[in-house]
Each structure stands twice: as structure tokens, then as C-alpha cells.
Enzyme design. Structure first.
Site, PDB file in Angstrom:
ATOM      1  N   CYS A 101       0.837  -1.194   0.000  1.00 38.53           N
ATOM      2  CA  CYS A 101       0.000   0.000   0.000  1.00 38.53           C
ATOM      3  C   CYS A 101       0.871   1.242   0.000  1.00 38.53           C
ATOM      4  O   CYS A 101       2.090   1.165   0.005  1.00 38.53           O
ATOM      5  CB  CYS A 101      -0.925   0.014   1.216  1.00 38.53           C
ATOM      6  N   CYS A 102       0.233   2.397   0.009  1.00 38.57           N
ATOM      7  CA  CYS A 102       0.965   3.642  -0.157  1.00 38.57           C
ATOM      8  C   CYS A 102       1.235   4.308   1.186  1.00 38.57           C
ATOM      9  O   CYS A 102       0.702   3.950   2.217  1.00 38.57           O
ATOM     10  CB  CYS A 102       0.164   4.599  -1.047  1.00 38.57           C
ATOM     11  N   GLY A 103       2.095   5.303   1.133  1.00 33.89           N
ATOM     12  CA  GLY A 103       2.264   6.247   2.228  1.00 33.89           C
ATOM     13  C   GLY A 103       2.819   5.675   3.505  1.00 33.89           C
ATOM     14  O   GLY A 103       3.963   5.284   3.568  1.00 33.89           O
ATOM     15  N   LYS A 104       2.005   5.598   4.549  1.00 34.32           N
ATOM     16  CA  LYS A 104       2.504   5.366   5.887  1.00 34.32           C
ATOM     17  C   LYS A 104       2.964   3.940   6.135  1.00 34.32           C
ATOM     18  O   LYS A 104       3.368   3.608   7.244  1.00 34.32           O
ATOM     19  CB  LYS A 104       1.438   5.762   6.913  1.00 34.32           C
TER      20      LYS A 104
END
Length: 270
Positions: free
Chosen positions: A106-109
């Protein structure tokens, strides 16, 4: 272990008030656990190709290594999903910043190291490269046209390292950060100088992606999607030209527009 990034599955499709059964191409999601000097370091969820590039690029991005020569041995066990890295040094730099973690697709964090290690490894760009507006558009089209996996599945991110005129290397992965790590690893493995290169990317320019571009060392990032406000702030601070929404014959320049020049006059945009 197959070299394919996708597999075929039987699915039920609903269309125009009817169900039908058909074969669909689905991207493969593969967990790879990295061990450094016999200690578990991270598990990355990725597309099952270009493992060596990804591992080397990831370790360089994390600040564990700076050069390929710091790796004494690298072994990939594709059947079991392990990457074994032996460094010449037995002391990992700034080990207090690292911990075993799961890095998803998944993206980001999902990138839990974010900010502390990035401060040490992100580089202010010294690039003097310029590129014309039409070259921006052509490079984006070339990258998109080169990804058959995305055309068939819609399930991967694409990234390419380019000169102003051509794609040098392109990589696809279910994880956008993985695709960039593969480019970084390819550069380190093959001695590719990146200062004068351009990064072309299919996804959103987040702060994470902009920081990754700075770690690789490029001065221009082209994307068909939007940037975030923090990414633009970082681009300004790190002297990186961020270009987004490259679609059709238009795009937006969000930082350091002097590197994008008009085709007719080659004059810098004000």
C-alpha cells in the site's frame, strides 16, 4: 518460482445486467523477507521480479549501504521468499533507527522509517539538466506504452529512469516504492550516473516518492498524477523539479520550473 508478474484466474463479471464467466489477468503479490548479517531486517510485499535490484535499492534508500561494494554476498531464495544479505561491515550504520517491520504494497505510511533515516539519505539535487515540454509528454507516453503488465491488469505502478530523449530502464511493481527501489538498485548495480537523469512515474507524487527521488539523486520528477503539498515543499527545499498531471498535451509544474524549457526557443519558463 515464475518470472511472471501476473497469473490468470477465472472470475465472474457483471456487465449490462448479465453475469458471465471469463479468464482475467491478476497481479501477483509476493512477500520477500530480507536478512542482513543473519538478522531479520524487513519483509517487503512486492512483485516477483528484479529482486536483487529491489533489495540493493531498498538498502541504499534506508541508508544501510551507499555503494554496491559494501555488500559481500547477496542470495535470493525465491522458493521460500528470503533475501540473505551479508555486508562487509558487521555494524549497520545507525542501527537504532531500524527495526523489524512489514512493508506492505500500500501507499504512504506503510514506510515506517519515514523522516528519521530520510534526513540522512535524501540529497539536494545538483542537476543542471533541462528538458523540453514536448519531451516531458513523450517520455510519459513511452513509459505508459512500455508496461504490458499495467495494460493487462491495471494493478502495478510504473517507473522509469530516462534521459531527455529515451527510457533507459523501466520497472513495474505492486508497490510504488518498490518500483523506485528497483530503479535505484539498477543504477547502483550498473554504475549508471543519475544526476542528469529524469524520473518518470505513474503514481501520485507524495512526500515519500519525492524523498525517494532525492535519495536516487535525480533533479526532475514527471508524473501523470497529482503531488501533495508536502511533496511540493520538499521539492522546493531539495531543488527538484516536480511535474504532475502529464495527460494529453498538458501538465503542471509545481517546483523549480527553470528546468522545463519551451520547445521553440529553449528559453526557461519564468
Amino acid at each position: 518460482m515464475t518470472d511472471s508478474l501476473s497469473s490468470t484466474k477465472s472470475i465472474v463479471k457483471y456487465n449490462q445486467k448479465q453475469f458471465s464467466t471469463l479468464e482475467d489477468e491478476i497481479v501477483i503479490e509476493f512477500p520477500l523477507t530480507i536478512y542482513i548479517n543473519n538478522e531479520e531486517f524487513a519483509t517487503m510485499v512486492c512483485s516477483p521480479r528484479d529482486f536483487e535490484e529491489m533489495v540493493i535499492g531498498f538498502l541504499a534508500s534506508e541508508g544501510v549501504i551507499r555503494f554496491k561494494k559494501e555488500i559481500k554476498d547477496l542470495t535470493i531464495d525465491e522458493d521460500r521468499g528470503f533475501a540473505y544479505v551479508e555486508l562487509h561491515s558487521t555494524d549497520i550504520k545507525n542501527q537504532q533507527y531500524f527495526s523489524k517491520r512489514f512493508i506492505g504494497s500500500c501507499c504512504g505510511k506503510s514506510r515506517q522509517f519515514y523522516f528519521q533515516n530520510d534526513v540522512r539519505t535524501a540529497k539536494t539535487s545538483m542537476s543542471s539538466t533541462t528538458i523540453t515540454a514536448e519531451q516531458c509528454i513523450r517520455l510519459m507516453k513511452k513509459m505508459q506504452d512500455s508496461s504490458l503488465v499495467f495494460k493487462n491488469t491495471g494493478g502495478v505502478h510504473n517507473a522509469a529512469l530516462c534521459s531527455a530523449d529515451e527510457l533507459i530502464v523501466n520497472r513495474s511493481d505492486i508497490g510504488r516504492h518498490n518500483a523506485l527501489d528497483k530503479l535505484y538498485g539498477h543504477s547502483l548495480l550498473n554504475g549508471v550516473s543519475v544526476r542528469d537523469k529524469i524520473l518518470v512515474f505513474s503514481g501520485r507524487i507524495s512526500s515519500e516518492i519525492l524523498t525517494k527521488a532525492a535519495k536516487i539523486g535525480v533533479g526532475i520528477v514527471l508524473s501523470k498524477s497529482a503531488p501533495t503539498d508536502l511533496a511540493i515543499q520538499l521539492a522546493e527545499d531539495l531543488n527538484i523539479t516536480a511535474v504532475g498531471f502529464i495527460r494529453g498535451s498538458s501538465f503542471n509544474i509545481y517546483s523549480h520550473p527553470e528546468r522545463i524549457v519551451l520547445d521553440q526557443t529553449k528559453e526557461e519558463l519564468s
